[in-house]
Each structure stands twice: as C-alpha cells, then as structure tokens.
Design a protein around this motif. Structure first.
Motif, PDB file in Angstrom:
ATOM      1  N   SER A 193       0.568  -1.318   0.227  1.00 60.41           N
ATOM      2  CA  SER A 193       0.063   0.145   0.197  1.00 60.41           C
ATOM      3  C   SER A 193       0.729   1.071   0.087  1.00 60.41           C
ATOM      4  O   SER A 193       2.092   1.602   0.493  1.00 60.41           O
ATOM      5  CB  SER A 193      -0.653   0.151   1.049  1.00 60.41           C
ATOM      6  N   SER A 194       0.047   2.035  -0.409  1.00 63.69           N
ATOM      7  CA  SER A 194       1.079   3.970  -0.438  1.00 63.69           C
ATOM      8  C   SER A 194       0.860   4.599   0.032  1.00 63.69           C
ATOM      9  O   SER A 194       1.727   5.340   0.902  1.00 63.69           O
ATOM     10  CB  SER A 194       0.879   4.387  -1.957  1.00 63.69           C
TER      11      SER A 194
ATOM     12  N   ARG B  25      -4.913   6.772   0.336  1.00 62.78           N
ATOM     13  CA  ARG B  25      -6.329   6.663   0.129  1.00 62.78           C
ATOM     14  C   ARG B  25      -6.882   5.320  -1.697  1.00 62.78           C
ATOM     15  O   ARG B  25      -6.991   4.690  -1.194  1.00 62.78           O
ATOM     16  CB  ARG B  25      -8.003   6.771   0.799  1.00 62.78           C
TER      17      ARG B  25
ATOM     18  N   ASP C 137      -4.323   3.887  -3.114  1.00 61.70           N
ATOM     19  CA  ASP C 137      -4.075   2.391  -2.786  1.00 61.70           C
ATOM     20  C   ASP C 137      -5.657   2.125  -3.330  1.00 61.70           C
ATOM     21  O   ASP C 137      -5.517   0.550  -3.575  1.00 61.70           O
ATOM     22  CB  ASP C 137      -4.536   2.431  -1.114  1.00 61.70           C
TER      23      ASP C 137
END
Length: 477
Positions: free
Chosen positions: A278-279, A282, A285
């Motif tokens: 995940s980055s 939000r 992702d």
C-alpha cells in the motif's frame, strides 16, 4: 505423548513438565518432612519431561516454564543435597523469588494458550476429505509483476475434495504447505507480513489438517467452489472451511496468487513473496487494489478453465467435477476478486464474499446470487464499506444476502481463530471452535440452495447465524 490435547493446548509431556515446575516451586513452602520427597519427585518428572521434549521438539512456550524452574532449583535442592534440614529463609525474603518463578511458569502456560498448535475441527459431512496441489501456467497472460516479457502468469492451486475413506493411520496433510519445510516458509512470511516476530507462529507448521494427500476420489459428481485468499493471504488460510465443504460433497479449489500471497513455493523450489504494498494514500491505494483485484479475478477464471479440462481429461478427478455448478468465493481482497470474476465470467453460478470490500467497478450489475458475510460494520470500521457494499447488492439483478455475524472480526472468516490469541479485536469473540463452524454452516446453507437446488428458505435459515439483510430485485426496484 507429543500430541496436543485440544483445549489445554499442551501435550501430555508438556503438561508433566508444567506440573513438575509448579511442584518444584511450591516445594519450598511445604513442611520439612514432605519437602525432600516432593522436591525429588518434582525434579525427576521435570527433568525427564524436559529431556524427552528436547528430543521430540521443545516449543518456545515451554522456555519460560523451564526458566522459572531453573531459577527455583538451587534454592529448593540445596537443603536436600545437605541431607539435613537447613535453615529456611524467612518467608518474606523467599516470597519475591517464588512469585518471580511462578510468574515465568504462568507466562509459559499463557503463551501456550494464546499461540497453540492449531487443532482442526473434524469435518461434519459424510465424506472423507482428500487434498492435492497443482500448478498451472496461463500461456495467454503475461506476468504483470515482472519485467520479463516472456514470463507468464502462474498460479498454485490446492484442491480439497470428497474422498473415499483412508486407513486410520494414513498421515494427514500438513497445514500451510505440502511439506513442513514449505509450511515454515509460508508461516515466516505470514508473520513478517503482519509484523509479528516469526517465533510466535513457530507452532503453526506443526499442525496437521483433517485431509489426506492424494486420497482416492469418492464416487459422484461434485459442485466446485473456487477460493481467493485475502491480501497477503495464502491458499491454505481457510483450510478448516474448505475441509468442511469437501466433507459435504464440494470440491474446493483455493489459489495462491504469486506476488500477492505472502509466499508461494513453486514446483521448481522457487519462493515468490508478496510485492503488493500500500502507498498510504487512500485514492492511490484504491486504484492499486482495483488492479490487484482484476488480476485475481482473471486467475479465478483461468483456474476454472483448467478444472474444466481436468474433468474432461485423464485424471483421478475426471468425471467428478460438475463445472455447471460453480461458485466464486474469497476473503477480504479475495472476496472483491470473486465479485469481479462473477461479473466477467458467466460460468460462475454464485458468489460468496467473506468480509471483502468491493474494490473495482460496480458494473455490470451482479446477475448471480450473492452472499456476503461480514463483521459488524460501522463508520468507525470504514465509512465507505457499507455504502459501497449496499450499492453492489442493490444493483444486482439476482438475490443478494448480507449476513452480519455477531462477535466476528475480519480474521474470524479464516483459520486465524485456531492459532492466534483469542483477542476479540483480532479474531472475534466466537471462540476457536465456533468461528469455523458458523462461517462454514452459513456458507453451506447458501451453496446447497443456489448450486444444488435445496428447498431451503435462506431468509429463514441464514438468520440462525447472524443479522440478515436481503437485497432482492423485487424489493430494490
């Protein structure tokens, strides 16, 4: 002697070692006449158990127990070795040491309770359960996780199927892998993925499931249930659920998704670990998750194609796979993949989402029956989850059911309750035996109705397991 006793989470040898340690610490407080005999007996039991356990396999949970006994031993054995009653230290001086030793022993007992060797429930169906592992490469799909233009998408699939009864002494399949070595590789990867120290899950690879590798297939033609695990999950993460379904006459095919699953051990010995990270943003992702979901959905369709070929070929399962009655299922990200697979592939007759947020597009509308099992969803859980899930089910042109399981957590829908600490926020509050029972029972009620045509009224049957909301075309339009 080394088999784990269900409920106690200890083997008989470990219980003897624990009792020996407790007795050794307590001997200090016995009257002088009984102290020597109790000390010698406790020491003998403890020493003998520790020696055997060191040979058969000493679990880390016993280390605090042995440490507590070792700290107590010099003070307890000193009067015995002098062969005459010694002057015992005043109680208020001895008490702190006794409490410290007792604390170590208690820590070991609590650790064994919190991190046990998983004991899988006995399937309740009429069939024995067999299992096998297959590996398939899709020549038409490039592997998008690598830069090699010649690399093609490969998946590893484990099947659980209705089998003929095996001899009582037939070895049961290891959990998490074909061998204990593979199981340890996967266990370490799962621990690393969740941020846990690897030793906490050391006991998981020791577990044996209820199925037998390559057991003869039972007579009959069986519906198929494909399963995609959660993000970073592995094909075996729902073994108890899969074995229960297989015992009731279903073939369950669970996938490892390379570069997404925590660790995938290929037939040539290579291990592929996860690269889906995940980055922290939000929106980014969600875009990433939608892409990963699409890859998984394609994997499900590819595996169904291979199973169809298997049913028509020359294989022990030939003629046993009812490819006209197939459900796509999944947990978490795998549940999202199952929803997408059903949208794009009309060979699937139904879908089950085990607490999975519906990543990716919501169109076309679902036109096959759907069951979504969830924990209690609140705005604090995820403000987007319930509205998105409701939208997916409301748009459907076939009946959709959302069943909220009281006391469930996200990992309730996996094998997690069998071997993780029974902390409600982690595995829910249903307990180690009730969690797999409830999830499997609700699943079977739905599958028997939509794939086998059972006359069950799901609006009456499913509320036995939780709070049901029904999304039906006749009531949502």
């Amino acid at each position: 002697m080394t088999e784990i006793i269900t409920g106690l989470n200890l083997s008989l040898l470990e219980i003897l070692a624990l009792l020996g340690a407790v007795a050794l610490v307590a001997a200090r407080w016995l009257p002088p006449a009984a102290r020597s005999r109790a000390t010698i007996a406790a020491g003998a039991v403890l020493l003998a158990s520790a020696i055997v356990l060191s040979v058969t396999g000493l679990r880390w949970q016993l280390l605090p127990v042995l440490a507590g006994a070792a700290l107590a031993a010099p003070f307890v054995f000193a009067p015995v070795l002098r062969r005459r009653p010694g002057r015992r230290a005043r109680w208020w001086l001895a008490l702190p040491g006794t409490v410290a030793c007792a604390g170590l022993i208690t820590t070991g007992a609590v650790a064994a309770w919190a991190f046990p060797v998983p004991v899988f429930p006995e399937p309740s169906g009429t069939f024995a359960v067999g299992t096998r592992v297959l590996q398939w490469t899709d020549p038409l799909r490039p592997e998008t996780f690598t830069a090699d233009p010649d690399d093609r998408r490969t998946v590893v699939v484990q099947l659980w199927y209705p089998a003929q009864s095996s001899p009582a002494d037939a070895p049961r399949a290891p959990y998490l892998g074909r061998t204990e070595g593979e199981a340890r590789t996967v266990s370490e990867a799962l621990a690393a993925g969740t941020g846990l120290p690897g030793f906490l899950l050391d006991d998981v690879p020791r577990a044996r499931s209820r199925s037998v590798f390559d057991a003869p297939v039972a007579r009959g033609r069986f519906p198929i249930v494909l399963f995609s695990p959660g993000s970073g999950g592995v094909r075996t993460q729902n073994t108890a659920w899969a074995e229960e379904l297989a015992s009731h006459g279903y073939v369950v095919a669970a996938l490892d998704h390379p570069y997404d699953s925590a660790a995938v051990v290929l037939a040539d010995g290579r291990t592929i670990t996860t690269e889906t990270v995940s980055s922290g943003d939000r929106d980014k992702d969600e875009e990433l998750a939608a892409g990963w979901t699409a890859v998984r959905a394609a994997d499900l369709g590819f595996v169904l194609t291979r199973l169809t070929e298997l049913d028509r070929g020359d294989d022990p399962l030939t003629g046993r796979l009812d490819t006209a009655r197939v459900a796509a299922t999944g947990h978490s990200l795998g549940g999202a993949a199952a929803l997408q697979a059903v949208r794009r592939d009309h060979r699937f007759a139904a879908v089950i989402d085990l607490d999975g947020y519906p990543h990716g597009p919501v169109s076309p509308a679902l036109d096959r029956p759907a069951l979504v099992l969830t924990q209690a969803i609140t705005p604090a859980t995820d403000p987007r989850y319930l509205p998105r899930l409701t939208e997916v089910l409301d748009r459907g042109t076939a009946p959709g059911y959302r069943l909220t399981i009281p006391g469930a957590a996200h990992l309730t829908f996996t094998d997690g309750p069998l071997y993780l600490p029974p902390v409600p926020s982690i595995v829910g509050s249903l307990g180690r035996t009730e969690s797999p029972r409830v999830v499997a029972a609700a699943t079977l009620a739905f599958l028997d109705t939509v794939l086998r045509g059972a006359s069950t009224d799901l609006t009456r049957a499913l509320p036995a397991y939780g709070e049901l909301s029904v999304h039906h075309p006749a009531t949502t339009r």
